[in-house]
Scaffold this motif. Structure first.
Motif, PDB file in Angstrom:
ATOM      1  N   UNK A  37       2.100  28.716  -2.890  1.00  0.00           N
ATOM      2  CA  UNK A  37       1.130  27.665  -3.233  1.00  0.00           C
ATOM      3  C   UNK A  37      -0.312  28.127  -3.020  1.00  0.00           C
ATOM      4  N   UNK A  38      -0.572  29.381  -3.323  1.00  0.00           N
ATOM      5  CA  UNK A  38      -1.905  29.943  -3.091  1.00  0.00           C
ATOM      6  C   UNK A  38      -2.994  29.135  -3.770  1.00  0.00           C
ATOM      7  N   UNK A  39      -2.706  28.612  -4.941  1.00  0.00           N
ATOM      8  CA  UNK A  39      -3.718  27.876  -5.707  1.00  0.00           C
ATOM      9  C   UNK A  39      -4.119  26.560  -5.047  1.00  0.00           C
ATOM     10  N   UNK A  40      -3.328  26.108  -4.062  1.00  0.00           N
ATOM     11  CA  UNK A  40      -3.631  24.837  -3.397  1.00  0.00           C
ATOM     12  C   UNK A  40      -4.320  25.014  -2.047  1.00  0.00           C
ATOM     13  N   UNK A  41      -4.493  26.234  -1.590  1.00  0.00           N
ATOM     14  CA  UNK A  41      -5.002  26.475  -0.240  1.00  0.00           C
ATOM     15  C   UNK A  41      -6.342  25.799   0.028  1.00  0.00           C
ATOM     16  N   UNK A  42      -7.230  25.788  -0.958  1.00  0.00           N
ATOM     17  CA  UNK A  42      -8.568  25.245  -0.735  1.00  0.00           C
ATOM     18  C   UNK A  42      -8.770  23.871  -1.384  1.00  0.00           C
ATOM     19  N   UNK A  43      -7.659  23.230  -1.682  1.00  0.00           N
ATOM     20  CA  UNK A  43      -7.685  21.870  -2.226  1.00  0.00           C
ATOM     21  C   UNK A  43      -7.561  20.895  -1.060  1.00  0.00           C
ATOM     22  N   UNK A  44      -8.311  19.765  -1.071  1.00  0.00           N
ATOM     23  CA  UNK A  44      -8.125  18.752  -0.015  1.00  0.00           C
ATOM     24  C   UNK A  44      -6.647  18.424   0.168  1.00  0.00           C
ATOM     25  N   UNK A  45      -6.222  18.330   1.424  1.00  0.00           N
ATOM     26  CA  UNK A  45      -4.795  18.235   1.744  1.00  0.00           C
ATOM     27  C   UNK A  45      -4.092  17.077   1.038  1.00  0.00           C
ATOM     28  N   UNK A  46      -4.720  15.906   1.047  1.00  0.00           N
ATOM     29  CA  UNK A  46      -4.095  14.748   0.427  1.00  0.00           C
ATOM     30  C   UNK A  46      -3.865  14.944  -1.062  1.00  0.00           C
ATOM     31  N   UNK A  47      -4.861  15.488  -1.739  1.00  0.00           N
ATOM     32  CA  UNK A  47      -4.749  15.733  -3.181  1.00  0.00           C
ATOM     33  C   UNK A  47      -3.683  16.782  -3.459  1.00  0.00           C
ATOM     34  N   UNK A  48      -3.652  17.832  -2.639  1.00  0.00           N
ATOM     35  CA  UNK A  48      -2.714  18.932  -2.848  1.00  0.00           C
ATOM     36  C   UNK A  48      -1.265  18.466  -2.731  1.00  0.00           C
ATOM     37  N   UNK A  49      -0.958  17.730  -1.673  1.00  0.00           N
ATOM     38  CA  UNK A  49       0.447  17.349  -1.511  1.00  0.00           C
ATOM     39  C   UNK A  49       0.831  16.196  -2.443  1.00  0.00           C
ATOM     40  N   UNK A  50      -0.164  15.399  -2.862  1.00  0.00           N
ATOM     41  CA  UNK A  50       0.125  14.383  -3.873  1.00  0.00           C
ATOM     42  C   UNK A  50       0.481  15.048  -5.192  1.00  0.00           C
ATOM     43  N   UNK A  51      -0.180  16.162  -5.479  1.00  0.00           N
ATOM     44  CA  UNK A  51       0.137  16.929  -6.687  1.00  0.00           C
ATOM     45  C   UNK A  51       1.567  17.462  -6.606  1.00  0.00           C
ATOM     46  N   UNK A  52       1.960  17.930  -5.410  1.00  0.00           N
ATOM     47  CA  UNK A  52       3.352  18.365  -5.225  1.00  0.00           C
ATOM     48  C   UNK A  52       4.315  17.221  -5.518  1.00  0.00           C
ATOM     49  N   UNK A  53       4.005  16.049  -4.989  1.00  0.00           N
ATOM     50  CA  UNK A  53       4.899  14.908  -5.185  1.00  0.00           C
ATOM     51  C   UNK A  53       5.006  14.560  -6.668  1.00  0.00           C
ATOM     52  N   UNK A 110       0.860  -1.192   0.000  1.00  0.00           N
ATOM     53  CA  UNK A 110       0.000   0.000   0.000  1.00  0.00           C
ATOM     54  C   UNK A 110       0.894   1.239   0.000  1.00  0.00           C
ATOM     55  N   UNK A 111       0.784   2.057  -1.038  1.00  0.00           N
ATOM     56  CA  UNK A 111       1.668   3.209  -1.190  1.00  0.00           C
ATOM     57  C   UNK A 111       0.881   4.511  -1.329  1.00  0.00           C
ATOM     58  N   UNK A 112       1.545   5.614  -0.962  1.00  0.00           N
ATOM     59  CA  UNK A 112       1.001   6.971  -1.102  1.00  0.00           C
ATOM     60  C   UNK A 112      -0.393   7.077  -0.481  1.00  0.00           C
ATOM     61  N   UNK A 113      -0.532   6.488   0.687  1.00  0.00           N
ATOM     62  CA  UNK A 113      -1.815   6.473   1.388  1.00  0.00           C
ATOM     63  C   UNK A 113      -2.274   7.881   1.759  1.00  0.00           C
ATOM     64  N   UNK A 114      -1.343   8.766   2.006  1.00  0.00           N
ATOM     65  CA  UNK A 114      -1.666  10.139   2.416  1.00  0.00           C
ATOM     66  C   UNK A 114      -2.571  10.855   1.421  1.00  0.00           C
ATOM     67  N   UNK A 115      -2.496  10.458   0.157  1.00  0.00           N
ATOM     68  CA  UNK A 115      -3.250  11.163  -0.882  1.00  0.00           C
ATOM     69  C   UNK A 115      -4.759  11.044  -0.701  1.00  0.00           C
ATOM     70  N   UNK A 116      -5.195  10.070   0.108  1.00  0.00           N
ATOM     71  CA  UNK A 116      -6.631   9.824   0.303  1.00  0.00           C
ATOM     72  C   UNK A 116      -7.233  10.700   1.396  1.00  0.00           C
ATOM     73  N   UNK A 117      -6.393  11.487   2.089  1.00  0.00           N
ATOM     74  CA  UNK A 117      -6.925  12.327   3.166  1.00  0.00           C
ATOM     75  C   UNK A 117      -7.625  13.547   2.573  1.00  0.00           C
ATOM     76  N   UNK A 118      -8.955  13.593   2.760  1.00  0.00           N
ATOM     77  CA  UNK A 118      -9.745  14.692   2.189  1.00  0.00           C
ATOM     78  C   UNK A 118     -10.636  15.389   3.215  1.00  0.00           C
ATOM     79  N   UNK A 119     -10.349  15.164   4.499  1.00  0.00           N
ATOM     80  CA  UNK A 119     -11.190  15.752   5.547  1.00  0.00           C
ATOM     81  C   UNK A 119     -10.893  17.235   5.768  1.00  0.00           C
ATOM     82  N   UNK A 120      -9.696  17.681   5.373  1.00  0.00           N
ATOM     83  CA  UNK A 120      -9.322  19.089   5.530  1.00  0.00           C
ATOM     84  C   UNK A 120      -8.608  19.580   4.276  1.00  0.00           C
ATOM     85  N   UNK A 121      -8.766  20.873   4.011  1.00  0.00           N
ATOM     86  CA  UNK A 121      -7.997  21.499   2.947  1.00  0.00           C
ATOM     87  C   UNK A 121      -6.635  21.915   3.499  1.00  0.00           C
ATOM     88  N   UNK A 122      -5.750  22.334   2.609  1.00  0.00           N
ATOM     89  CA  UNK A 122      -4.460  22.849   3.051  1.00  0.00           C
ATOM     90  C   UNK A 122      -4.659  24.057   3.963  1.00  0.00           C
TER      91      UNK A 122
END
Length: 210
Positions: A56-72, A24-36
């Motif tokens: 990273x202003x454009x990521x502020x209101x993106x779910x945290x998991x999705x936002x940092x997965x995009x960074x990765x 199981x990899x990159x599990x963090x990407x599934x966290x969507x309970x809070x935005x950045x």
């Protein structure tokens, strides 16, 4: 199995691990309970706020998991600053099998790999809850800075070795938290379990810990 500390013997009982899934990899990407933006309100992320707002202003209101997965995906290592030290490793899912009356208790637990003690910890809720719902089933939130690094660390080590090694838990039911800490710290000081030592400064394992 017994561990003797002074004049007292502590009995430990073997608990079998049943593997459900691994790799199981990159599990963090599934966290969507809070935005950045919401994440940055927590004290553990305060030091990141200035950089995020500036770059990273454009990521502020993106779910945290999705936002940092995009960074990765963009090869931006800043994503790691949102995770705990063990938050982007390969995990497994497992449950434990054994005596339910023992698993409904709390106390000290050991991880044994090929008959070698590799980790010692305490459980102040039921062993069954700790193993089946926390250590054995890492949640996306656990991967973050304000998640549970211990669970990620143990699970990732089990995932790395379980296919080629015999791994199981040993549990010693206890009711007093101070006694649990004393026994755990004595075991770590005496046996220097490999996974505890690798855990480093994230955990205090001195014998006199209160």
């Amino acid at each position: 199995m017994f561990i003797k500390v002074g004049d007292r013997e502590y009995p430990f009982h073997r608990i079998r691990i049943e593997l459900i899934e691994t790799g199981i990899q990159e599990l963090f990407r599934l966290f969507d309970k809070k935005t950045i933006r919401e994440l940055l309100q927590h004290r553990r992320y305060e030091h990141l706020k200035e950089k995020v707002i500036k770059e990273y202003t454009e990521l502020l209101d993106v779910p945290a998991g999705i936002a940092i997965y995009q960074m990765k995906k963009n090869h931006d290592l800043f994503y790691k600053d949102f995770l705990n030290k063990y938050g982007d490793l390969t995990y497994c899912q497992f449950i434990v099998k054994g005596n339910d009356s023992l698993l409904s208790k709390k106390g000290v637990y050991l991880v044994i790999k090929n008959d070698e003690l590799v980790f010692a910890g305490i459980c102040n809720n039921t062993f069954k809850l700790r193993f089946n719902q926390h250590i054995g089933n890492i949640s996306p939130k656990s991967c973050f800075r304000d998640g549970t690094a211990t669970h990620c660390h143990i699970n990732a080590n089990i995932a790395e070795h379980i296919r080629k090694s015999t791994i199981y838990f040993q549990i010693c039911p206890l009711t007093d938290l101070k006694e649990m800490k004393r026994l755990k710290n004595w075991i770590i000081d005496r046996f220097e379990p490999q996974w505890n030592l690798r855990f480093g400064s994230d955990v205090n394992y001195s014998y006199n810990n209160k």
